[in-house]
Enzyme design. Structure first.
Site, mmCIF file in Angstrom:
data_model
loop_
_atom_site.group_PDB
_atom_site.id
_atom_site.type_symbol
_atom_site.label_atom_id
_atom_site.label_comp_id
_atom_site.label_asym_id
_atom_site.label_seq_id
_atom_site.Cartn_x
_atom_site.Cartn_y
_atom_site.Cartn_z
ATOM 1 C CB CYS A 3 -0.916 -0.010 1.221
ATOM 2 S SG CYS A 3 -1.883 1.507 1.430
ATOM 3 C CB CYS A 11 -3.456 5.892 5.592
ATOM 4 S SG CYS A 11 -4.785 4.865 6.291
ATOM 5 C CB CYS A 14 -4.077 -1.521 7.045
ATOM 6 S SG CYS A 14 -5.643 -1.310 6.184
ATOM 7 C CG ASN A 315 -23.138 -11.178 14.983
ATOM 8 O OD1 ASN A 315 -21.958 -11.210 15.289
ATOM 9 N ND2 ASN A 315 -23.557 -10.591 13.869
ATOM 10 C CB CYS A 342 -16.304 -8.464 15.903
ATOM 11 S SG CYS A 342 -17.158 -7.302 16.991
#
Length: 383
Positions: A3, A11, A14, A315, A342
């Site tokens: 990237c 950025c 990630c 969930n 998550c």
């Protein structure tokens, strides 16, 4: 995945960018197993819990929803994030977004400039357009939402809607969301739908889910499909005559697990999500499937003992189901729980609150490559 934004330091969202993908998945699986160690031991040790191989994702082009901050100027808008000085950083070619979103973002940036939509200046608290939110369906159709501070630029959006549809015909749903407050949220409560079509159909092999503007949907379509299929397979294995899908969103688990003669109830606080779920069930002809807008814990507390399901799917958001619902499940007669999480940290805490519901199956799903986030799905059965 490589990237340029990450390499240039503009950025760092990630956080695992540059780490070999196989190592990312292995680390997530090891971390999840470590966090669920006590639950595995309580179930009878490693031989008592069946761990399926981790489900992987494409390394790039997987994210079906882009939440882009609009910055810069009217003539040169940016779509991306804000830097430490709250200035716009343009990420219109973000590589984790789906190909359709990658194609759409430059078009939307040009549209913002051509129509004179005024980017919101966070530091000065001036301007109108705060975010542009784009979701892509498996068919390549788009939902585009412009988050505005006020109604002031609604006439401009309406006036140029045909221009947008001409340069971006994939945009089948276009809306304006109104967020007048200056606070750290992405959207407000009021949504103005500008197109005739109000929902984005998310078509899977067996199920079509309708996504409305303020409804939650998993951000990785490929992995979400495998998540629903895995949960449905486990549910079919224990073959409950009735089940609840709590925190059901637009009904992903409920719709995939619905079978003739199986009474399924989906519960979700978002009325827009429930509207979507009902539409999907109606179009699929699923008569044993019911959805209602309600709080998951309050719904459980109000249920009569003779009306409890054999299986409950949960969930929840990252905070988990919490002590109240976990204690209710522990003390109830519910035989099985499918818990999709998550956040394995809160998953482990919730499992510790339900010692009578033993961990039987578990699987890690890499819903969020290049980041430390993951999804874990588990099957619990009463001992």
């Amino acid at each position: 995945m490589q990237c340029d934004y990450f390499d240039r330091g503009v950025c760092r969202s990630c956080t695992l960018m540059g780490q070999p993908y196989g190592d990312q998945v292995l680390d997530k699986e090891i971390r999840t197993r470590e966090l669920l160690h006590d639950a595995v031991e309580a179930a009878g040790g490693p031989d008592a819990v069946a761990w399926s191989p981790a489900i992987t994702s494409p390394e790039s082009g997987y994210r079906n929803k882009a939440k882009m901050v609009v910055g810069g100027t009217v003539q040169r808008p940016t779509v991306g994030i804000l830097d430490h000085r709250q200035r716009g950083v343009d990420l219109r070619h973000c590589g984790i977004c789906t190909p359709g979103i990658q194609r759409a973002l430059p078009v939307l940036a040009d549209f913002i400039a051509d129509t004179g939509l005024i980017p919101y200046d966070v530091a000065a608290r001036r301007g109108e357009l705060k975010f542009v939110l784009v979701t892509e369906s498996p068919d390549g159709e788009l939902m585009v939402r412009f988050v505005l501070r006020s109604e002031g630029q609604l006439p401009r959006l309406r006036e140029h809607l045909d221009d947008l549809r001409r340069v971006l015909p994939e945009a089948v749903v276009v809306t304006a969301n109104l967020l007048p407050e200056h606070k750290a949220v992405t959207e407000g409560e009021r949504e103005v739908v500008l197109t005739e079509q109000e929902t984005l159909p998310m078509r899977f092999d067996r199920v079509t889910m309708h996504l409305r503007p303020q409804s939650f949907f998993q951000t990785n379509t490929s992995v979400a499909s495998q998540l629903y299929d895995q949960a449905a397979a486990w549910i079919d294995e224990v073959a409950p005559a009735s089940m609840w899908d709590l925190y059901c969103g637009v009904g992903g688990f409920a719709l995939h697990a619905a079978r003739p003669g199986r009474a399924v109830t989906g519960i979700e606080t978002s009325r827009e999500a429930i509207r979507s779920a009902k539409q999907s069930a109606r179009e699929a002809g699923l008569t044993d499937l019911r959805f209602a807008a309600d709080d998951a814990t309050e719904h459980a507390f109000r249920a009569r003992p003779d009306a409890l399901p054999a299986l409950v799917v949960v969930n929840p958001p990252r905070r988990g189901i919490g002590d109240a619902l976990a204690t209710w499940l522990e003390e109830s007669d519910v035989e099985h729980v499918v818990y999709s999480s998550c956040n394995p940290v809160t998953l482990a805490k919730d499992l510790a609150r339900m010692p009578s519901l033993r961990l039987r199956r578990a699987r890690v799903l890499d819903m969020f490559p290049q980041t430390g986030h993951l999804e874990a799905v588990t099957l619990l059965s009463r001992c």
